[in-house]
Design an enzyme around this catalytic site. Structure first.
Site, PDB file in Angstrom:
ATOM      1  CG  HIS A  33     -17.285  62.158  29.188  1.00 45.75           C
ATOM      2  ND1 HIS A  33     -16.432  61.103  29.427  1.00 45.75           N
ATOM      3  CD2 HIS A  33     -16.647  62.979  28.332  1.00 45.75           C
ATOM      4  CE1 HIS A  33     -15.319  61.296  28.738  1.00 45.75           C
ATOM      5  NE2 HIS A  33     -15.429  62.426  28.068  1.00 45.75           N
ATOM      6  CD  GLU A  59     -17.708  60.317  26.021  1.00 51.04           C
ATOM      7  OE1 GLU A  59     -18.048  61.483  25.723  1.00 51.04           O
ATOM      8  OE2 GLU A  59     -16.545  59.913  25.872  1.00 51.04           O
TER       9      GLU A  59
END
Ligand SMILES: O=P(O)(O)OC[C@H]1O[C@@H](O)[C@H](O)[C@@H](O)[C@@H]1O
Length: 288
Positions: A154, A257
């Site tokens: 992330h 991400e």
């Protein structure tokens, strides 16, 4: 080299063999919190964003850098906790060389209370020539029954201003729009930001290109193993509701991400493993 990092927490600090970059990994969550590249005549430039309001108090996940979502991305799995628990846990430092390190997280009674499976995660970061960074996540099933998981790295990228940023490479793809709660197709040449963007692209190509017109900077995002990509910026109202981001700082990042999310979960049989890889390269606008 291990040293106390932001928030006083233990970190591993890496330096590229050719001196072109440094990186920092917090042991908490195995969160990559810095990737700084030095150009020939330029000062070192930080390419990742960590919120000035980030809370360095485990088990809270660090708001910024590259938290690891496992065993589920978002709500795509059986856990109540969004993005799973790997980002909340203390990982063990496995190996540290000057320009690379690996950290591991093995299932224990605490993880099995949330998710009843036996696993070993290995997160590796290496600094490559010319400032590039490689990160990998390996998932091994150490139990005697199969399990499935979704996952993501992330990564929060620092940008001069989100309104000057764009992500190229996703045109024509389907995505699940988390903000709208529905599927859509992207027909724009680039993802730009004029409001909340929370898109989980299905089957994204490699590389993706993050452009920051404000700095004349480009980051090339190469991925292997991860089928999907997520692009996120919460914009003002949502950021204001997040205590570790607040109303001030949301303009300073874009999350791109690499993920195994909407394409479907990965299933691992006992003894089987899966690996996803990310390679990041800093480039200059016009040269890529
Ligand atoms: O606040 P969290 O749990 O770190 O999640 C941040 C964001 O992560 C993104 O990956 C999700 O697509 C968003 O929906 C979510 O808001």
């Amino acid at each position: 080299m291990m040293q106390a990092g932001a928030g006083g927490l233990p970190t591993v600090v890496l330096r590229a063999a050719d001196g072109s970059a440094t990186a920092t990994v917090h042991q908490h969550g195995a969160t990559l919190t810095s990737w700084a590249v030095s150009g020939a005549e330029k000062e070192e430039e930080e390419l990742l964003f960590v919120s000035p309001l980030a809370v360095f108090a485990p088990p809270k996940a660090i708001r910024g850098g590259a938290p690891i979502c496992f065993p589920q991305f978002g709500s795509l799995g059986p856990l109540k906790a969004q993005h799973g628990f790997a980002r909340n846990m203390e990982w063990a430092v496995d190996e540290v060389a000057g320009d690379s390190c690996s950290l591991v997280l093995c299932s224990d009674a605490a993880t099995r209370a949330e998710w009843p499976h036996h696993f070993k995660l290995t997160m590796q970061v290496s600094l490559l020539p010319n400032g590039a960074l490689q990160q990998s996540l390996r998932v091994l099933n150490t139990g005697d029954s199969p399990f499935e998981f979704t996952t993501a790295l992330h990564t929060y990228f620092r940008v001069s201003d989100v309104s000057k940023a764009s992500v190229v490479g996703l045109k024509g793809l389907s995505y699940f729009d988390n903000a709208a709660g529905s599927l859509a197709t992207d027909d724009a040449d680039a993802v730009t930001f004029t409001g909340e963007v929370d898109r989980a692209y299905i089957g994204a190509p490699s590389p993706l290109k993050l452009v920051d017109l404000g700095r004349g900077a480009v980051v090339m995002v190469h991925k292997e193993g991860f089928q999907d990509a997520v692009v996120w910026n919460p914009w003002e109202a949502k950021a204001a509701g997040m205590a570790d981001l607040g109303p001030e700082h949301w303009r300073g990042f874009v999350c791109v991400e690499v993920a195994q999310a909407r394409s479907g979960a990965v299933t691992l049989a006992p003894g089987q493993d899966w690996e996803g890889r990310l390679r990041l390269e800093r480039d200059t606008l016009g040269e890529s």
